[in-house]
Motif scaffolding. Sequence first.
Motif, PDB file in Angstrom:
ATOM      1  N   ILE A   1       0.833  -1.204   0.000  1.00 54.15           N
ATOM      2  CA  ILE A   1       0.000   0.000   0.000  1.00 54.15           C
ATOM      3  C   ILE A   1       0.866   1.252   0.000  1.00 54.15           C
ATOM      4  N   PHE A   2       1.796   1.329   0.962  1.00 52.27           N
ATOM      5  CA  PHE A   2       2.676   2.495   0.970  1.00 52.27           C
ATOM      6  C   PHE A   2       4.022   2.161   1.598  1.00 52.27           C
ATOM      7  N   GLU A   3       5.010   2.934   1.177  1.00 54.17           N
ATOM      8  CA  GLU A   3       6.357   2.823   1.724  1.00 54.17           C
ATOM      9  C   GLU A   3       6.348   3.424   3.128  1.00 54.17           C
ATOM     10  N   ARG A   4       6.880   2.695   4.072  1.00 52.34           N
ATOM     11  CA  ARG A   4       6.935   3.198   5.439  1.00 52.34           C
ATOM     12  C   ARG A   4       8.176   4.075   5.590  1.00 52.34           C
ATOM     13  N   VAL A   5       7.957   5.310   5.992  1.00 49.20           N
ATOM     14  CA  VAL A   5       9.038   6.285   6.110  1.00 49.20           C
ATOM     15  C   VAL A   5       9.099   6.792   7.548  1.00 49.20           C
ATOM     16  N   GLN A   6      10.296   6.774   8.116  1.00 47.50           N
ATOM     17  CA  GLN A   6      10.482   7.343   9.446  1.00 47.50           C
ATOM     18  C   GLN A   6      10.851   8.812   9.316  1.00 47.50           C
ATOM     19  N   TYR A   7      10.048   9.661   9.909  1.00 48.73           N
ATOM     20  CA  TYR A   7      10.335  11.090   9.935  1.00 48.73           C
ATOM     21  C   TYR A   7      10.927  11.471  11.288  1.00 48.73           C
ATOM     22  N   ALA A   8      11.641  12.560  11.301  1.00 52.82           N
ATOM     23  CA  ALA A   8      12.129  13.155  12.542  1.00 52.82           C
ATOM     24  C   ALA A   8      12.290  14.645  12.293  1.00 52.82           C
ATOM     25  N   ALA A   9      12.158  15.415  13.342  1.00 56.72           N
ATOM     26  CA  ALA A   9      12.389  16.857  13.246  1.00 56.72           C
ATOM     27  C   ALA A   9      13.323  17.256  14.373  1.00 56.72           C
ATOM     28  N   THR A  10      14.295  18.085  14.047  1.00 52.15           N
ATOM     29  CA  THR A  10      15.243  18.555  15.050  1.00 52.15           C
ATOM     30  C   THR A  10      15.162  20.070  15.162  1.00 52.15           C
ATOM     31  N   ALA A  11      15.251  20.551  16.387  1.00 53.62           N
ATOM     32  CA  ALA A  11      15.159  21.986  16.644  1.00 53.62           C
ATOM     33  C   ALA A  11      16.423  22.697  16.167  1.00 53.62           C
ATOM     34  N   PRO A  12      16.345  24.005  15.928  1.00 54.62           N
ATOM     35  CA  PRO A  12      17.554  24.766  15.611  1.00 54.62           C
ATOM     36  C   PRO A  12      18.591  24.571  16.724  1.00 54.62           C
ATOM     37  N   GLY A  13      19.826  24.376  16.336  1.00 58.64           N
ATOM     38  CA  GLY A  13      20.872  24.172  17.323  1.00 58.64           C
ATOM     39  C   GLY A  13      21.172  22.722  17.616  1.00 58.64           C
ATOM     40  N   VAL A  14      20.381  21.801  17.057  1.00 55.91           N
ATOM     41  CA  VAL A  14      20.654  20.370  17.224  1.00 55.91           C
ATOM     42  C   VAL A  14      21.445  19.891  16.012  1.00 55.91           C
ATOM     43  N   HIS A  15      22.596  19.284  16.261  1.00 54.77           N
ATOM     44  CA  HIS A  15      23.492  18.856  15.184  1.00 54.77           C
ATOM     45  C   HIS A  15      23.855  17.378  15.365  1.00 54.77           C
ATOM     46  N   GLY A  16      24.354  16.770  14.293  1.00 58.40           N
ATOM     47  CA  GLY A  16      24.855  15.404  14.379  1.00 58.40           C
ATOM     48  C   GLY A  16      23.790  14.330  14.326  1.00 58.40           C
ATOM     49  N   PHE A  17      22.590  14.700  13.875  1.00 53.65           N
ATOM     50  CA  PHE A  17      21.510  13.710  13.771  1.00 53.65           C
ATOM     51  C   PHE A  17      21.896  12.639  12.753  1.00 53.65           C
ATOM     52  N   ARG A  18      21.597  11.371  13.077  1.00 54.70           N
ATOM     53  CA  ARG A  18      21.913  10.280  12.154  1.00 54.70           C
ATOM     54  C   ARG A  18      20.900   9.154  12.298  1.00 54.70           C
ATOM     55  N   PHE A  19      20.390   8.681  11.149  1.00 53.98           N
ATOM     56  CA  PHE A  19      19.573   7.476  11.133  1.00 53.98           C
ATOM     57  C   PHE A  19      20.491   6.256  11.106  1.00 53.98           C
ATOM     58  N   THR A  20      20.121   5.215  11.845  1.00 55.46           N
ATOM     59  CA  THR A  20      20.833   3.949  11.748  1.00 55.46           C
ATOM     60  C   THR A  20      20.324   3.180  10.526  1.00 55.46           C
ATOM     61  N   SER A  21      20.885   2.002  10.288  1.00 51.20           N
ATOM     62  CA  SER A  21      20.469   1.207   9.125  1.00 51.20           C
ATOM     63  C   SER A  21      19.015   0.777   9.227  1.00 51.20           C
ATOM     64  N   GLU A  22      18.472   0.706  10.436  1.00 54.71           N
ATOM     65  CA  GLU A  22      17.070   0.337  10.599  1.00 54.71           C
ATOM     66  C   GLU A  22      16.189   1.570  10.796  1.00 54.71           C
ATOM     67  N   SER A  23      16.753   2.738  10.453  1.00 51.17           N
ATOM     68  CA  SER A  23      16.050   4.025  10.536  1.00 51.17           C
ATOM     69  C   SER A  23      15.658   4.377  11.963  1.00 51.17           C
ATOM     70  N   PHE A  24      16.453   3.914  12.922  1.00 49.38           N
ATOM     71  CA  PHE A  24      16.320   4.370  14.295  1.00 49.38           C
ATOM     72  C   PHE A  24      17.187   5.618  14.462  1.00 49.38           C
ATOM     73  N   LEU A  25      17.083   6.258  15.614  1.00 49.99           N
ATOM     74  CA  LEU A  25      17.851   7.473  15.887  1.00 49.99           C
ATOM     75  C   LEU A  25      19.051   7.137  16.762  1.00 49.99           C
ATOM     76  N   SER A  26      20.236   7.559  16.324  1.00 53.04           N
ATOM     77  CA  SER A  26      21.438   7.432  17.140  1.00 53.04           C
ATOM     78  C   SER A  26      21.697   8.764  17.842  1.00 53.04           C
ATOM     79  N   TYR A  27      21.767   8.731  19.171  1.00 55.96           N
ATOM     80  CA  TYR A  27      22.028   9.954  19.944  1.00 55.96           C
ATOM     81  C   TYR A  27      23.522  10.214  20.131  1.00 55.96           C
ATOM     82  N   TYR A  28      24.343   9.260  19.783  1.00 59.28           N
ATOM     83  CA  TYR A  28      25.764   9.331  20.130  1.00 59.28           C
ATOM     84  C   TYR A  28      26.458  10.559  19.544  1.00 59.28           C
ATOM     85  N   ASP A  29      26.187  10.896  18.283  1.00 59.01           N
ATOM     86  CA  ASP A  29      26.859  12.016  17.619  1.00 59.01           C
ATOM     87  C   ASP A  29      26.153  13.358  17.816  1.00 59.01           C
TER      88      ASP A  29
END
Length: 477
Positions: free
Chosen positions: A443-471
Amino acid sequence: MADSLTDQDPETGELVPWLATDWSVSDDGLTYTFILRDGVTFSDGTPLNADAVVRTFESALETIQAVPGAYGGVYVAGLEAATAVDDDTVEVSFSTPNSSFLQGTSTTNLAILAPSSYDATPEERCLGDVVGSGPFVLDSYRPGEGIDLSKRDGYDWASDLNDHQGEAYLDAVRINYVAEDSVRVGNLASGASDVAWPRNPFTPEDRTLLESSGATVQSRPLPGVSQSLFANTADGAILADPAVRQALQKAIDRKTYAATIYGADYPVVDGAFNSTTPFFEPQTEALAYDPEGAAEILEDAGWVLEDGEDYREKDGETLTIVRPITAESPGDVLLQDQLKQVGINFELRVYQAAERASIISNGDYDVLVTYYTRAEPSVIQWIIDARYASSKAFASGVATPETAAEIQSLFDEGLTATTAEGQKAAYDALQKVLVDEGVTFPIFERVQYAATAPGVHGFRFTSESFLSYYDIWKSEE
């Protein structure tokens, strides 16, 4: 909180070292040997060694033996034993080759925990009583409310897929569960939160609001099984008729669905898997919207649409496909309208959750909607292969006996292949069968969205489209 033996590149699917600095696979695909990284410790101070890794795999084996349909069971299908060769070397042996295992070692399901974690019961571990070697430690877990993490002092063994080495930049992470989409979006837009992580894609209106507040909206398709209808093909069911399955595949306007429900720039599903799944093979032609072709197939099969009628009939029976649901969504109604255009009555029956579960177990339905997330194509076994599926009753009905046998054979070929070429050949054929035989109706492609506030840097999706906080790090804006 916890690290894995390997890490997976979200762009290429390649596995890279993490807690294991190297590994090898025997020529027959039955034995994996891992060399462990020196100097790694768990947050309770105990060192990472072969015994700790062995205990993690023993726990995985115990889990699938106790609960055969447990999530992640396919990862270790055929696992016989894990053995500590010496302090830094682990040997994992299988009764039959399982090519999905190595990717499984990059997932959180097979993350390595300290031996002390297994002093707790499975229920206690689910409530947070675990000790890992990751860059954060758990301060508190409040079921249904949130999680509090703090930086792990001395962490220095991230995989090379990260942008830095050493301790995490953030001192703490506070995760709050917010059920209402509008509240979650409003919190980020007003500066009350730094990251918004929705369960479902942001609406076009929410994306506009977030971007107007200065937030950055990012997205990545979730790997694994696309959001799909799965048929009940049991004897006597309407979708036991191959003509009805073929017509249903052609009657779904996936491009309009994506644009109407999620916005004009939303990707259109193009196969049984989402596009970020390794070995993904588009099924563009087979999934093309063709209402005239659908109508012709149904006419030839004896399903007649009389003048002035909305739905087709055959031998006095209305062409009705029943989907049991707990709540109606705009997507359900849109799909209902699309199928009506070719004379199919897509009936949405609303039930309480417990009642719906009973209906499913009894096979009193025509289609169900489900999906699964994992950056490896064998994940769909958990849905449709009765040998591994969490619901044997559901899996037993999704394909005719002949097609089910073909699917299981292709799974076995893919899992026992010892080369990437062999895996690709099996999974290419599998994806074609799933669509052509009407096992799955994407039916549809499942897409993971995320939004980051101004001043947030280093956002990265993992291979399973999870969020890594490390960077992630923050600056004043």
